[in-house]
Structures are given as structure tokens and as C-alpha cells.
Motif scaffolding. Structure first.
Motif, PDB file in Angstrom:
ATOM      1  N   UNK A  46       0.853  -1.191   0.000  1.00 48.03           N
ATOM      2  CA  UNK A  46       0.000   0.000   0.000  1.00 48.03           C
ATOM      3  C   UNK A  46       0.891   1.244   0.000  1.00 48.03           C
ATOM      4  N   UNK A  47       0.572   2.154  -0.868  1.00 45.20           N
ATOM      5  CA  UNK A  47       1.403   3.349  -0.975  1.00 45.20           C
ATOM      6  C   UNK A  47       0.562   4.532  -1.415  1.00 45.20           C
ATOM      7  N   UNK A  48       0.873   5.700  -0.843  1.00 50.01           N
ATOM      8  CA  UNK A  48       0.308   6.962  -1.289  1.00 50.01           C
ATOM      9  C   UNK A  48       1.467   7.849  -1.714  1.00 50.01           C
ATOM     10  N   UNK A  49       1.362   8.420  -2.879  1.00 48.95           N
ATOM     11  CA  UNK A  49       2.426   9.259  -3.419  1.00 48.95           C
ATOM     12  C   UNK A  49       1.870  10.658  -3.661  1.00 48.95           C
ATOM     13  N   UNK A  50       2.343  11.612  -2.876  1.00 45.20           N
ATOM     14  CA  UNK A  50       1.893  12.992  -3.010  1.00 45.20           C
ATOM     15  C   UNK A  50       2.845  13.764  -3.909  1.00 45.20           C
ATOM     16  N   UNK A  51       2.283  14.698  -4.663  1.00 43.58           N
ATOM     17  CA  UNK A  51       3.098  15.540  -5.544  1.00 43.58           C
ATOM     18  C   UNK A  51       2.389  16.863  -5.771  1.00 43.58           C
ATOM     19  N   UNK A  52       3.099  17.797  -6.370  1.00 42.82           N
ATOM     20  CA  UNK A  52       2.498  19.056  -6.758  1.00 42.82           C
ATOM     21  C   UNK A  52       2.873  20.251  -5.913  1.00 42.82           C
ATOM     22  N   UNK A  53       3.633  20.037  -4.858  1.00 43.69           N
ATOM     23  CA  UNK A  53       4.054  21.164  -4.041  1.00 43.69           C
ATOM     24  C   UNK A  53       5.068  22.034  -4.770  1.00 43.69           C
ATOM     25  N   UNK A  54       5.386  23.167  -4.154  1.00 42.12           N
ATOM     26  CA  UNK A  54       6.361  24.055  -4.756  1.00 42.12           C
ATOM     27  C   UNK A  54       6.334  25.412  -4.112  1.00 42.12           C
ATOM     28  N   UNK A  55       6.981  26.351  -4.776  1.00 43.10           N
ATOM     29  CA  UNK A  55       7.062  27.729  -4.311  1.00 43.10           C
ATOM     30  C   UNK A  55       6.131  28.584  -5.158  1.00 43.10           C
ATOM     31  N   UNK A  56       5.296  29.365  -4.493  1.00 43.76           N
ATOM     32  CA  UNK A  56       4.345  30.209  -5.199  1.00 43.76           C
ATOM     33  C   UNK A  56       4.212  31.525  -4.456  1.00 43.76           C
ATOM     34  N   UNK A  57       3.879  32.569  -5.168  1.00 45.74           N
ATOM     35  CA  UNK A  57       3.661  33.873  -4.531  1.00 45.74           C
ATOM     36  C   UNK A  57       2.280  33.924  -3.908  1.00 45.74           C
ATOM     37  N   UNK A  58       2.142  34.764  -2.922  1.00 46.08           N
ATOM     38  CA  UNK A  58       0.838  34.951  -2.289  1.00 46.08           C
ATOM     39  C   UNK A  58      -0.201  35.321  -3.339  1.00 46.08           C
ATOM     40  N   UNK A  59      -1.374  34.717  -3.206  1.00 43.77           N
ATOM     41  CA  UNK A  59      -2.430  34.924  -4.183  1.00 43.77           C
ATOM     42  C   UNK A  59      -2.444  33.904  -5.300  1.00 43.77           C
ATOM     43  N   UNK A  60      -1.392  33.120  -5.389  1.00 41.00           N
ATOM     44  CA  UNK A  60      -1.287  32.131  -6.440  1.00 41.00           C
ATOM     45  C   UNK A  60      -2.010  30.835  -6.109  1.00 41.00           C
ATOM     46  N   UNK A  61      -1.848  29.855  -6.992  1.00 37.42           N
ATOM     47  CA  UNK A  61      -2.543  28.583  -6.859  1.00 37.42           C
ATOM     48  C   UNK A  61      -1.587  27.418  -7.062  1.00 37.42           C
ATOM     49  N   UNK A  62      -1.926  26.308  -6.436  1.00 38.71           N
ATOM     50  CA  UNK A  62      -1.239  25.041  -6.652  1.00 38.71           C
ATOM     51  C   UNK A  62      -2.280  23.928  -6.585  1.00 38.71           C
TER      52      UNK A  62
END
Length: 125
Positions: A1-17
Motif C-alpha cells: 500500500x502506498x500513497x504518493x503525493x506531488x504538486x508542491x512548490x514555491x508560489x507567490x501569495x495569491x497564487x494557486x497550486x
């Protein structure tokens, strides 16, 4: 069983991820799913919850309500967290988790069996 998270990063305030969490080795649709976050020196906080089963219940913490959105694609065994209007205080390591929490405590970490490895989200001011 495994969960793989992705999509994080650096963003400016007001931005989206958009964070993704892909599961393998189990049927994600049979479990409730939640996103947690933990900032340095702070306790782990549940920010979004999606129940399993046929009728989906979604709960957000007050700190992200109206800005974050949790969704799941059971056919792909993947859960998403869309984060809009990000603020510096959203900076944390974000974790996905699957489990079977009680209905009155949907984001209590102790009820979650499977955890992803965490993905860093940094929001600059």
C-alpha cells in the motif's frame, strides 16, 4: 500500500497550486481521504476531508474554507487538493492520508492508516 503525493512548490501569495495523491495497493474509494499540513513548530492540521463510499461528505478547516477544494477520482485512485488564493500562512508540508475516521472527528490523524510522504508548499509574500 502506498500513497504518493506531488504538486508542491514555491508560489507567490495569491497564487494557486494543485496537489495530487496517487494510491496503489488498495481501492481508494473504500476509504475516507484527507489532506493534512504541518508547519515548523506546529501541530499537524487537517485541512480537507472527503468521505469514502457512495455519498461524499466534504469538510474543510476554517483556515482554508472558500480557498481550497478537495476532489477525488476513484477510477484513478487519486485525490487532489486545489489551493487558490494562497497565503504565506499556508506554508507547510502537506500530507495525504487514507483511513476510516469517525463522522464527528473526520480529520483526527489517529484514524488514518495510510500516509503519503509529504510535499512542501511554500508561499512567499
Amino acid at each position: 500500500v502506498q500513497l504518493q503525493a506531488s504538486g508542491g512548490g514555491l508560489v507567490q501569495a495569491g497564487g494557486s497550486l494543485r496537489l495530487s495523491c496517487a494510491g496503489s495497493g488498495f481501492t481508494l474509494g473504500n476509504f475516507a481521504f484527507a489532506w493534512f499540513r504541518q508547519a515548523p513548530g506546529k501541530e499537524r492540521e487537517g485541512v480537507a476531508y472527503s468521505s469514502g463510499g457512495g455519498r461524499t461528505t466534504i469538510v474543510y478547516s476554517d483556515s482554508v474554507k472558500g480557498r481550497f477544494s478537495i476532489s477525488r477520482d476513484n477510477a484513478k485512485d487519486t485525490v487532489y487538493l486545489q489551493m487558490n488564493s494562497l497565503k504565506p500562512e499556508d506554508t507547510a508540508v502537506y500530507y495525504c492520508a487514507a483511513g476510516r475516521p469517525s463522522t464527528d472527528q473526520p480529520t483526527k490523524p489517529a484514524f488514518y492508516y495510510y500516509w503519503g510522504q509529504g510535499t512542501q508548499v511554500t508561499v512567499s509574500s
